[in-house]
Design an enzyme around this catalytic site. Structure first.
Site: not given
Length: 391
Positions: A172, A304, A325
């Protein structure tokens, strides 16, 4: 019966009385032997108890050390520091599993492998997880939206990148950097400092770029956490690595640390207020939709990271962040390009104050370029890198 003239001998250890001194001596010796045996038994019992306790302590210590080793290995796996390979190895293994399950044909496996190897050789992203044009679609939607949005501020154009077979579960941070970089590359103000990075780099290339920043002297403490090596690993990166990489590219940025909740129920209203100030400095006479010149913002929390591409202000004055995202696949992001009049697809992006309740958040905001002197000064300062904390 004992005569009156006989002498009596009393045992000093019990109430027995004897007329014969030898018998008394034998009797006393028996007492002494019994006492000796009893004391010896007590000593042996004590030694046995001590030995058993030592064995139990050793067993508990051994189990604790084993648990600590297992937890350490678990953390290494979780953060990609277990030498299990990196993007390339995970990509190949994931495709092999797809072939084994019959979800991918062998010819497709070999084609995708060849494409991946070519992209890695050139250090560029293959673009297969990219969705472009979402910001432009949002501008059009908000211009026609008449329900509850009073104002909305949007960043400059941003491409969305989601995780692929090669980085699922750990990529991520890299994907959010790709998003931020995609926006900076569309802004001519950054042409000079990005002239060597005109295409979106692959994840292994980004890892090498961070290692280059470390070699320049950026964030030695953070580098030591990764043993100064990212390439070929599945190591998670965070706000400090993004800051170091951007600064090494001469991009002016800052880390803001929202280190504790500032609202009820563990919420972070000051984070929302900071984002509003960041974007609303480009306000143009109170227009409802403001497509700013601001790059998106990197948002990090434990486990995250995401990318802030804008912020809404509702008619009731509540604020709502708009987030890209990396965990959201292209198929879902494509729906935003064909936005329905009711805006249902925006649920993918919208996050209200009550939705962000992690204990701590960090953001990295880019705004401008650095001179060579400013870059050198920030490199020196990063040796004791601390983020600004919002009280």
């Amino acid at each position: 019966d004992i005569g009156n003239d006989e002498q009596l001998y009393e045992c000093p250890m019990c109430s027995l009385t004897c007329t014969n001194i030898q018998i008394l001596q034998e009797h006393v010796d028996l007492h002494l032997e019994e006492n000796s045996f009893s004391e010896g038994g007590n000593i042996r019992d004590l030694e046995l108890a001590q030995w058993l306790q030592t064995e139990e302590d050793n067993r508990q210590r051994s189990e604790e050390e084993k648990r600590e080793r297992e937890e350490f290995k678990k953390l290494q796996r979780q953060y990609g520091l277990d030498n299990s390979g990196g993007y390339k190895q995970q990509f190949l293994k994931s495709m092999e599993r797809e072939v084994d399950r019959g979800k991918m044909q062998p010819f497709e496996y070999h084609k995708r492998k060849a494409d991946m190897m070519e992209c890695l050789a050139f250090g560029i992203d293959d673009g297969k997880t990219k969705t472009s044009g979402v910001i432009e679609a949002l501008c059009k939607y908000y211009e026609n939206e008449n329900k509850d949005v009073r104002h909305v501020w949007l960043s400059t154009g941003v491409d969305h990148f989601h995780s692929s077979l090669g980085d699922r579960g750990w990529g991520c941070g890299y994907r959010n950097f790709q998003m931020l970089l995609s926006s900076l590359l569309q802004n001519s103000s950054y042409n000079d400092c990005l002239r060597d990075t005109m295409l979106i780099p692959s994840i292994p290339k980004i890892q090498s770029m961070i290692e280059d920043a470390w070699r320049e002297g950026f964030d030695p403490h953070g580098a030591s956490h990764f043993n100064n090596r990212l390439h070929g690993s599945k190591a998670w990166i965070g706000a400090c690595e993004i800051y170091s990489l951007l600064t090494s590219l001469r991009i002016k940025c800052q880390i803001i640390d929202f280190h504790k909740p500032t609202g009820p129920m563990g919420t972070h209203p000051r984070l929302f207020e900071w984002v509003l100030r960041y974007y609303s400095t480009d306000d143009r006479g109170g227009a409802k939709v403001v497509c700013t010149s601001k790059p998106p913002i990197y948002l990090q929390h434990q486990g995250h990271s995401r990318t802030i591409v804008g912020i809404e202000e509702k008619k009731n004055k509540t604020l709502c962040l708009l987030l890209f995202d990396p965990g959201c696949p292209s198929q879902e992001m494509q729906k935003l390009l064909k936005q329905n009049s009711d805006g249902t697809s925006l649920r993918l992006l919208r996050k209200f104050v009550g939705s962000l309740k992690e204990k701590q958040y960090q953001i990295v905001a880019a705004d401008g370029i650095l001179s060579l002197e400013e870059k050198a000064a920030r490199c020196h300062a990063s040796r004791v890198l601390t983020s600004e904390k919002i009280p």
